[in-house]
Every structure is written in structure tokens, then in C-alpha cells.
Write an enzyme that holds these catalytic residues in place. Structure first.
Site, PDB file in Angstrom:
ATOM      1  CG  ASP A 167      42.146  48.379  44.412  1.00  0.00           C
ATOM      2  OD1 ASP A 167      42.475  47.711  44.033  1.00  0.00           O
ATOM      3  OD2 ASP A 167      40.485  48.269  43.790  1.00  0.00           O
ATOM      4  CD  GLU A 203      46.227  47.045  43.417  1.00  0.00           C
ATOM      5  OE1 GLU A 203      47.515  47.231  42.272  1.00  0.00           O
ATOM      6  OE2 GLU A 203      44.771  47.968  43.170  1.00  0.00           O
ATOM      7  CG  ASP A 229      37.449  50.645  42.956  1.00  0.00           C
ATOM      8  OD1 ASP A 229      38.108  49.984  41.582  1.00  0.00           O
ATOM      9  OD2 ASP A 229      37.093  52.138  42.261  1.00  0.00           O
TER      10      ASP A 229
END
Ligand code: ZN
Length: 410
Positions: free
Chosen positions: A189, A273, A366
Site C-alpha cells: 500500500d 494499487e 496502511d
């Protein structure tokens, strides 16, 4: 980390003579001119309309422009054509949603040009510490042979950084690192306080300036604000600021190389992502994640995300862990509890802490997101899990959505 250094950092410090420096600057000027010409032609583009002229059409226009402007004709056709190629790539990236729309290049910002069709004899070593590279219309330019130059160089790029340093970067696609075969999947992340959080619980920080350097930068910026425009003093302070910033950029580049090599070696599959920085930037104005809240704060946040070099990290990962990088839709990964899959914006206690309003699970925000990213790959049966949207902790019948739809594998 040896391999990471060898394959990643292929940048060398150029030491052109003053005359060569002028010729290089001229190439930069031509590349900038051609790029800006292309930007202008694309400026009328609006969503839904046909795209601007393609590469072939622009090449024809370049020929016309060269016929018209003597100073352009005097330059290298390779430099000018490659500037168009770079622009075409930038447009493709924009439509691919990975980059922002290409904009005007200003003098002194991101100056550089690319040379292709490099022949075997165009890069050679003169002594233990000195090499030279043949640049069209400039001749042999020396560079510091600070590490082995990779074999089979097909193209290179010459750049001028903000500190006034010239570099040559030889293009080598880093070798793909073999699959470790551990069966391990990692979720990554992009953080804000840290640069990347791993589902293993590791927090990775891209290096910044050291405290003393930061203090110096603050002092310099203060000086810069006071210095008179156009004065010698101002130019000096500006150069010192640029030098510090270039140092920081060098460190970050190095960090990206090391981190991408390390991840490619340790994990079979790397889930990240999807790179929609454009979307992230737009979300500051208010979308799914935080409709219109903290616009100012988010704008600052987006800047630091961009600065963290996330895009470069993913690109290097795709080179090194070839075919093993999965891009997933990041929506809701930061609001979903990794323990019970309950999704609520309220669970995001603060920027740093995730505290599930349903089950009380606590984690670094996170890392919790990184685990969700990992699980989209790991747990394909996750579709059975039902998440209640914002509210009723145990999940009432209303507002239910299958998790599968929330965490789409792209
Ligand atoms: Zn929970």
C-alpha cells in the site's frame, strides 16, 4: 543489493567542455520546442472528442517545421523525432490513466533529449574512470565511468538537472528476477507517513534529506525569498537549493531500485494499487473515499504521494517481477477491516490508525490496507463475505454489497 545497483542505476555524470555544453543545451532547446509544439496541437482535445494528431502526422509536421525554421533544421533529427516519440508515450500514459496530461515544458525544468539507434562503438572506455559517448552533432562527450556500462546499449538519454549537472542514462531494461517459488503473496500500500506499507507488517520509508540538510534548505529558501530578482546572490542561492533537491532525488531513485529488487526476490506475487494517480488527484475534489472533506489536506497529501515516486516503484517492479505484479482497485481497501471485512469510513481512526468499529481490530492503517490488497489475490472466495456499508456494525440487511465487487482484481 548488488544486483539492484548494477541494473537500476545506469546514470553517469557527463563532463562536457563548455563548447559541448552549449551544443547539448541546443539539443535540449530543440527537444523542448518540438514537445511544446506537440502540446499545442493536442491542446484542443476534450474528453469524447477524437484525439489529436498521431505520431506519424506529427512527424510530417516536424518535416515542415524543419523546412521553415533554419535553426531547427541545423539540429539533430533524431533528437527532434524522439521528443515527439516521448510526447506520444506521454499521451498514451495519460489515456492509460497512469499519468497526468503532458504539459508545456519550461526552460530549465526537466531538460533533456534522447538518442536512439546507438551503434556498438558509440560508447567506449578511455581509462579506469573515464568513458565517452558519441552524441550526434556534438561529438565525443566524456563521462565519469563510475560503474560498469551495461552491454548492448541501444539508446540513451542526456539530461540537465536543476543543479546544472549533465548526466547520461543508458537504457537497459533490468533483467527479470526469477520467481522465488515460495508461493508468497505480498500486498503493498502506498502510504503517506511512510512510502510503502507491506502486508507483512513492514513499513518502508523512502529517504529524504537529513535533519541538518533540511535545516539548511529552510535557511536557503528564506534567503531566496529575500534575494532580489535577477541578482547574482539569488542565482547562487537557487543553485544551492537545486543541489540539495537533486541529492534527495538521487537517494529516492536509489531506494526505488533497492526496494523493487528486494520485493521481486522475496515474493512470488506482488499486489499493488492500480496506478491511477490521476484519479487520486481528482479525488481531492471529493469522490468515493472522502466526498469533499479535507480538500486542502488531501491536496497536500496527493503531492507527497506523487513525490514518493510510487509510479516509478511500480514500473520497476513490473520490469523486475515480470508478469508477477497484480494491480488492484484500491477503493475501500483503506476502510475495510482486514479481520472481519466490515467496511466503514469511521474505522479509519486517524491517518495512522485503523480501529474497526465492528470488531475492535486495531492495526496500522496502511498495513491494514496492504493486507486487504494482498487478500484480493489470495482469497478468491472472498466474494462470499458480505460487507455492510458505513453504519450498522453487525451489518443489517440494507446496504449490503459483496466484497468481491468492492475489491475488484484488475
Ligand atoms: Zn473488524
Amino acid at each position: 543489493m548488488l544486483i539492484g545497483r548494477l541494473i537500476g542505476v545506469s546514470r553517469y555524470r557527463l563532463s562536457p567542455t563548455p563548447a559541448q555544453e552549449r551544443a547539448l543545451a541546443e539539443h535540449c532547446g530543440h527537444a523542448r520546442f518540438v514537445w511544446n509544439l506537440a502540446v499545442e496541437q493536442h491542446a484542443h482535445w476534450r474528453p469524447g472528442r477524437r484525439s489529436g494528431p498521431g505520431f506519424a502526422e506529427q512527424c510530417r509536421q516536424l518535416t515542415q517545421a524543419r523546412a521553415e525554421f533554419g535553426w531547427l533544421r541545423g539540429g539533430s533529427i533524431v533528437v527532434q523525432q524522439q521528443a515527439l516519440k516521448d510526447f506520444a508515450q506521454a499521451v498514451a500514459n495519460f489515456f492509460g490513466n497512469t499519468h497526468r496530461k503532458p504539459t508545456w515544458r519550461k526552460r530549465g525544468h526537466g531538460e533533456g533529449f534522447r538518442i536512439v539507434a546507438v551503434k556498438a562503438g558509440d560508447v567506449r572506455r578511455l581509462s579506469r574512470t573515464v568513458g565517452e559517448v558519441k552524441v550526434p552533432k556534438v561529438g565525443w562527450v566524456r563521462f565519469r565511468w563510475s560503474r560498469a556500462v551495461p552491454g548492448g546499449v541501444k539508446s540513451y538519454r542526456i539530461t540537465l538537472d536543476r543543479a546544472g549537472r549533465w548526466h547520461v542514462t543508458f537504457a537497459v531494461i533490468p533483467e527479470s528476477i526469477p520467481v522465488p517459488g515460495t508461493g508468497e503473496v505480498v500486498g503493498v500500500d502506498r502510504g503517506v507517513a511512510v512510502s510503502a506499507a507491506l502486508s507483512t507488517g513492514e513499513l518502508l520509508c523512502a529517504p529524504t534529506l537529513r535533519e541538518a540538510e533540511k535545516a539548511r534548505l529552510v535557511r536557503l529558501l528564506r534567503k531566496l525569498a529575500r534575494a532580489k530578482r535577477g541578482s547574482n546572490r539569488r542565482a547562487k542561492v537557487k543553485a544551492a537549493v537545486a543541489k540539495l533537491k537533486a541529492r534527495e532525488a538521487d537517494r529516492r531513485r536509489d531506494w526505488v531500485e533497492k526496494t523493487s529488487t528486494d520485493l521481486a526476490r522475496r515474493f512470488d506475487v506482488i499486489a499493488v494499487e492500480d496506478l491511477k494517480i490521476g484519479n487520486m488527484t481528482r479525488s481531492a475534489k471529493g469522490t468515493v473515499e472522502a466526498p469533499g472533506r479535507n480538500v486542502r489536506q488531501k491536496a497536500g497529501l496527493n503531492r507527497s504521494i506523487l513525490a514518493a515516486g510510487w509510479g516509478r516503484l511500480v514500473r520497476r517492479l513490473e520490469h523486475k517481477a515480470c508478469g508477477r505484479v497484480r494491480k488492484i482497485d484500491p477503493r475501500y481497501t483503506s476502510q475495510t477491516c482486514n479481520a472481519c471485512k466490515h467496511m466503514a469510513r469511521e474505522s479509519r481512526e486517524s491517518q495512522a490508525l485503523f480501529l474497526c468499529v465492528a470488531c475492535g481490530w486495531r492495526d496500522n492503517a496502511d498495513i491494514n490496507a496492504a493486507k486487504n490488497i494482498r487478500d484480493t489475490i489470495k482469497d478468491t472466495a472472498v466474494g462470499h463475505t458480505v460487507a455492510a456499508r458505513g453504519g450498522a456494525p453487525s451489518g443489517g440487511p440494507a446496504n449490503r454489497e459483496p466484497q468481491r465487487d468492492l475489491l475488484l482484481v484488475m
